[in-house]
Write a protein that holds these residues in place. Structure first.
Motif, PDB file in Angstrom:
ATOM      1  N   TYR A  55       0.655  -1.323   0.111  1.00  0.00           N
ATOM      2  CA  TYR A  55       0.111   0.081  -0.596  1.00  0.00           C
ATOM      3  C   TYR A  55       0.455   1.083  -0.020  1.00  0.00           C
ATOM      4  N   ASP A  56       0.657   2.479  -1.065  1.00  0.00           N
ATOM      5  CA  ASP A  56       1.160   3.361  -0.865  1.00  0.00           C
ATOM      6  C   ASP A  56       1.074   4.489  -0.233  1.00  0.00           C
ATOM      7  N   GLY A  57      -0.446   4.363   0.876  1.00  0.00           N
ATOM      8  CA  GLY A  57      -0.476   5.218   1.969  1.00  0.00           C
ATOM      9  C   GLY A  57      -0.042   4.468   3.263  1.00  0.00           C
ATOM     10  N   ASP A  58      -0.875   4.639   4.348  1.00  0.00           N
ATOM     11  CA  ASP A  58      -1.259   3.891   5.380  1.00  0.00           C
ATOM     12  C   ASP A  58      -2.369   3.665   6.441  1.00  0.00           C
ATOM     13  N   ILE A  59      -2.460   2.637   6.662  1.00  0.00           N
ATOM     14  CA  ILE A  59      -3.552   1.799   7.429  1.00  0.00           C
ATOM     15  C   ILE A  59      -3.829   2.036   8.797  1.00  0.00           C
ATOM     16  N   GLU A  60      -2.399   3.124   9.535  1.00  0.00           N
ATOM     17  CA  GLU A  60      -2.560   3.238  10.350  1.00  0.00           C
ATOM     18  C   GLU A  60      -2.921   2.466  11.470  1.00  0.00           C
ATOM     19  N   PHE A  61      -2.523   1.142  11.926  1.00  0.00           N
ATOM     20  CA  PHE A  61      -2.334  -0.116  12.798  1.00  0.00           C
ATOM     21  C   PHE A  61      -1.984   1.133  14.012  1.00  0.00           C
ATOM     22  N   LYS A  62      -2.287   0.963  15.209  1.00  0.00           N
ATOM     23  CA  LYS A  62      -1.917   1.434  16.791  1.00  0.00           C
ATOM     24  C   LYS A  62      -2.525   0.588  17.534  1.00  0.00           C
ATOM     25  N   GLN A  63      -1.132  -0.246  18.010  1.00  0.00           N
ATOM     26  CA  GLN A  63      -1.273  -1.830  18.498  1.00  0.00           C
ATOM     27  C   GLN A  63      -1.010  -0.876  20.136  1.00  0.00           C
ATOM     28  N   GLY A  64      -2.109  -0.276  21.216  1.00  0.00           N
ATOM     29  CA  GLY A  64      -2.951   0.687  21.780  1.00  0.00           C
ATOM     30  C   GLY A  64      -2.997  -0.790  23.520  1.00  0.00           C
ATOM     31  N   GLY A  65      -3.399  -1.804  22.555  1.00  0.00           N
ATOM     32  CA  GLY A  65      -3.807  -2.222  23.497  1.00  0.00           C
ATOM     33  C   GLY A  65      -5.481  -1.768  23.602  1.00  0.00           C
ATOM     34  N   TYR A  66      -6.374  -2.910  24.523  1.00  0.00           N
ATOM     35  CA  TYR A  66      -7.665  -2.714  25.158  1.00  0.00           C
ATOM     36  C   TYR A  66      -7.619  -3.121  26.450  1.00  0.00           C
ATOM     37  N   LEU A  67      -7.891  -2.301  27.269  1.00  0.00           N
ATOM     38  CA  LEU A  67      -8.138  -2.566  28.877  1.00  0.00           C
ATOM     39  C   LEU A  67      -9.770  -2.398  28.777  1.00  0.00           C
ATOM     40  N   ILE A  68     -10.600  -3.968  29.434  1.00  0.00           N
ATOM     41  CA  ILE A  68     -11.294  -3.997  29.488  1.00  0.00           C
ATOM     42  C   ILE A  68     -12.007  -3.977  31.113  1.00  0.00           C
ATOM     43  N   VAL A  69     -12.912  -3.649  31.564  1.00  0.00           N
ATOM     44  CA  VAL A  69     -12.816  -3.505  32.284  1.00  0.00           C
ATOM     45  C   VAL A  69     -14.340  -4.298  33.091  1.00  0.00           C
ATOM     46  N   SER A  70     -14.660  -4.712  34.151  1.00  0.00           N
ATOM     47  CA  SER A  70     -15.703  -5.026  34.301  1.00  0.00           C
ATOM     48  C   SER A  70     -16.640  -5.059  36.249  1.00  0.00           C
ATOM     49  N   SER A  71     -17.729  -4.522  35.832  1.00  0.00           N
ATOM     50  CA  SER A  71     -17.654  -4.030  36.710  1.00  0.00           C
ATOM     51  C   SER A  71     -19.330  -5.102  37.235  1.00  0.00           C
ATOM     52  N   THR A  72     -19.059  -5.763  37.080  1.00  0.00           N
ATOM     53  CA  THR A  72     -20.294  -7.211  38.091  1.00  0.00           C
ATOM     54  C   THR A  72     -19.061  -8.223  38.400  1.00  0.00           C
ATOM     55  N   GLU A  73     -19.299  -9.236  39.583  1.00  0.00           N
ATOM     56  CA  GLU A  73     -18.843 -10.394  40.226  1.00  0.00           C
ATOM     57  C   GLU A  73     -18.815 -11.392  38.242  1.00  0.00           C
ATOM     58  N   LYS A  74     -20.206 -11.471  37.999  1.00  0.00           N
ATOM     59  CA  LYS A  74     -20.304 -12.427  37.603  1.00  0.00           C
ATOM     60  C   LYS A  74     -19.713 -12.117  36.144  1.00  0.00           C
ATOM     61  N   GLU A  75     -19.346 -10.480  35.824  1.00  0.00           N
ATOM     62  CA  GLU A  75     -17.909 -10.460  34.626  1.00  0.00           C
ATOM     63  C   GLU A  75     -16.751 -10.507  34.680  1.00  0.00           C
ATOM     64  N   HIS A  76     -16.398 -10.535  36.385  1.00  0.00           N
ATOM     65  CA  HIS A  76     -15.524 -10.444  36.540  1.00  0.00           C
ATOM     66  C   HIS A  76     -14.996 -12.095  36.135  1.00  0.00           C
ATOM     67  N   GLU A  77     -15.646 -13.252  36.668  1.00  0.00           N
ATOM     68  CA  GLU A  77     -15.537 -14.676  36.867  1.00  0.00           C
ATOM     69  C   GLU A  77     -15.528 -14.882  34.620  1.00  0.00           C
ATOM     70  N   GLN A  78     -16.242 -14.125  34.105  1.00  0.00           N
ATOM     71  CA  GLN A  78     -16.003 -14.967  33.079  1.00  0.00           C
ATOM     72  C   GLN A  78     -14.839 -14.254  32.812  1.00  0.00           C
ATOM     73  N   PHE A  79     -14.287 -13.073  32.845  1.00  0.00           N
ATOM     74  CA  PHE A  79     -13.191 -12.730  32.658  1.00  0.00           C
ATOM     75  C   PHE A  79     -12.201 -13.398  32.805  1.00  0.00           C
ATOM     76  N   LYS A  80     -11.745 -14.206  33.994  1.00  0.00           N
ATOM     77  CA  LYS A  80     -10.280 -15.735  34.052  1.00  0.00           C
ATOM     78  C   LYS A  80     -10.544 -16.274  33.528  1.00  0.00           C
ATOM     79  N   LYS A  81     -11.374 -16.565  32.953  1.00  0.00           N
ATOM     80  CA  LYS A  81     -11.800 -18.034  32.180  1.00  0.00           C
ATOM     81  C   LYS A  81     -11.446 -17.196  30.761  1.00  0.00           C
ATOM     82  N   ASN A  82     -11.315 -16.391  30.451  1.00  0.00           N
ATOM     83  CA  ASN A  82     -11.579 -16.060  28.723  1.00  0.00           C
ATOM     84  C   ASN A  82      -9.638 -15.891  28.426  1.00  0.00           C
ATOM     85  N   VAL A  83      -9.490 -15.381  30.114  1.00  0.00           N
ATOM     86  CA  VAL A  83      -7.502 -15.230  30.118  1.00  0.00           C
ATOM     87  C   VAL A  83      -7.109 -16.471  29.536  1.00  0.00           C
TER      88      VAL A  83
END
Ligand code: FAD
Ligand code: FES
Lengths: 95, 382
Positions: free
Chosen positions: B80-108
């Motif tokens: 490509y003669d331009g730039d697709i501008e890929f910035k890898q700054g990460g995703y910070l995904i926050v949990s706000s319920t216990e259930k979500e927190h439990e799911q996060f552990k499994k996801n990781v």
């Protein structure tokens, strides 16, 4: 106009930049806007849209009145995010 | 316009352009892309263009990892003669319920087992990444550095240019009006600029995919839903990662240009093709975001707009051929995360069309899963 004259102050594009993009095949205002951010700056194209349409008209041979300017999107003027939610909760709006 | 083609792809978004590129790369000769407006004029050019590998099913982790790995080298790979501008700054995904927190552990655990280096963080660690994060009401977070953001116009253009160099016929401002089926088989498409004979049609029409389905007599189990988004004026770099929450229903990211982009879903959205902007979104969005990221109070809103999510019953895409009409393929129903799947869509669909073994299994994404009742459960969608 001189090649190095600025067309879009907000997004920093010159006449030459615009002509190059048109030559690459971006021949509508919408396409130019999306590929280069022209007209997407804080003034929302109020300063540059007519100049861009003029260049498009010259390049395509179409009348300016036949060309579609981009969509004018809300809001008309930049507002602080805090002012929007204060306003919606009945607070005073200030800038 | 050419009269005969090997494959006609309907839709010039990320999906259509990536499929065309992959087919040509594999040696298919006459590949046509038909786009009723301009490239990326649909959901692709309206989306948040965030990409993440932090998913809750193995399938989604693998599809998004394949795509993300591709994006890392896409400027070179697509020449490509331009730039697709890929910035890898990460995703910070926050949990706000216990259930979500439990799911996060499994996801990781799942993500790590697939080579995705995500981490579970406590709130202090989360604040090291975003110091002004208001952690009130939050429980934990997950972070993956390789997630990020691209410029959707340039990314689509990069695929389209590469496809054109390989001989693609891309017709913009051209609309498919009908598809001709004879004896259960595709024989051609009718456009407002002429007809093309072909035995293979790919429906990559995003929010309009159900209308394309109707053209071959199918009622596809998808509907479109408006999603709104806003962008602020460009400011100094303040936000490295995308901040996202499923339970608080928000995502927010600063793009390299300096603007901050944010969006959220709205429960009461009508199921139609409307894409106008609404005040209700603005109110809810600003309220939610200024609570989680208070300094954003002082940043100015520049524009808001909207686009269509093409939704399926299990919020997962539909890939592959259909049983009812020979030569009709689907790459639809991304339910709000089809941009980040783009490179995988292109590769997997090209393989499926050519009858090759697919790099990742896609049988479970076949249309007939809804008839069979084999829906996919993905816990991590906004
Ligand atoms: C507000 C918003 C935020 C989003 N954020 C993200 C995100 O952060 N990350 C992510 O991965 N995804 C995101 N998405 C989802 C993503 O945008 C889509 O899943 C993806 O762009 C789909 O690409 P596509 O090429 O399949 O469809 P589209 O980009 O919609 O392309 C389909 C094209 O088909 C054309 N078309 C339709 N009918 C016809 C016809 N009859 N003839 C010719 N052409 C036709 C349309 O004009 C359109 O250009 C978001 C979506 C929205 C609306
Ligand atoms: S001068 Fe072009 S957007 Fe302001």
């Amino acid at each position: 106009m001189d090649d190095n004259a600025i067309v879009c102050r907000c997004s920093d594009l010159t006449v030459k930049d615009v002509r190059n993009l048109i030559a690459k095949g971006f021949t509508t205002f919408d396409e130019l806007k999306r590929i280069s951010r022209i007209g997407m700056g804080p003034c929302q194209g109020r300063t540059c849209a007519q100049l861009v349409l003029r260049e498009l008209s010259i390049a395509t041979g179409k009348q300016i009145s036949e060309l579609k300017p981009g969509t004018y999107r809300p809001p008309v003027k930049g507002i602080k995010l805090g002012a929007i939610c204060e306003c919606s909760t009945g607070g005073e709006v200030h800038d | 316009m050419i009269k005969t083609a090997d494959v006609v792809i309907i839709g010039g978004g990320i999906s259509g352009c990536a499929i065309a590129y992959n087919l040509l790369k594999k040696g298919v000769k006459d590949v046509v892309v038909i786009e009723k407006a301009y490239l990326a004029s649909g959901a692709t050019g309206r989306c948040g263009a965030g990409i993440r590998q932090q998913w809750g099913t193995e399938m989604n982790c693998r599809i998004s990892k394949l795509s993300s790995d591709f994006f890392e080298n896409a400027n070179e790979e697509l020449d490509y003669d331009g730039d697709i501008e890929f910035k890898q700054g990460g995703y910070l995904i926050v949990s706000s319920t216990e259930k979500e927190h439990e799911q996060f552990k499994k996801n990781v655990t799942l993500q790590n087992s697939l080579g995705i280096q995500s981490k579970l963080l406590n709130l202090d660690e989360a604040r090291e990444i975003v110091p002004f994060l208001n952690t009130e009401g939050l429980i934990s977070a997950t972070f993956h550095q390789k997630d990020g953001h691209l410029n959707p116009f340039h990314t689509t253009q990069a695929f389209a240019n590469a496809a054109k160099r390989l001989g693609a016929h891309i017709y913009t401002y051209t609309e498919v009006m009908d598809i001709i089926v004879e004896g259960g088989r595709i024989v051609g498409v009718k456009t407002n600029k002429g007809d093309i004979s072909t035995n293979i049609v790919v429906n990559a029409a995003g929010g309009y995919s159900q209308l394309i389905g109707n053209m071959v007599g199918l009622e596809l189990p998808v509907f479109s839903e408006r999603h709104q988004i806003l962008v602020t004026e460009p400011v100094e770099p303040v936000l490295g990662p995308m901040v996202m929450s499923f339970s608080l229903n928000l995502y927010c990211q600063q793009v390299p240009h300096g603007s901050i982009i944010m969006g959220r879903g709205d429960e009461g959205e009508p199921r139609d093709l409307r894409i106008t902007s609404g005040w209700h979104f603005l109110e809810e969005m600003t309220k939610t975001i200024t609570k989680v990221l208070p300094p954003l109070k002082d940043v100015r809103l520049l524009r808001q707009w909207a686009g269509l999510y093409n939704m399926t019953p299990d919020r997962q895409p539909i890939y592959g051929p259909v049983d009812e009409v020979e030569g009709f393929y689907l790459a639809i129903g991304y339910s709000g995360h089809g941009f980040m799947f783009g490179p995988a869509t292109g590769l997997l669909m090209a393989e499926s069309i050519l009858g090759e073994e697919t790099t990742l299994p896609i049988d479970m994404l076949h249309l007939n899963r809804f008839k069979k009742g084999e829906l996919i459960f993905e816990p991590s969608v906004v």
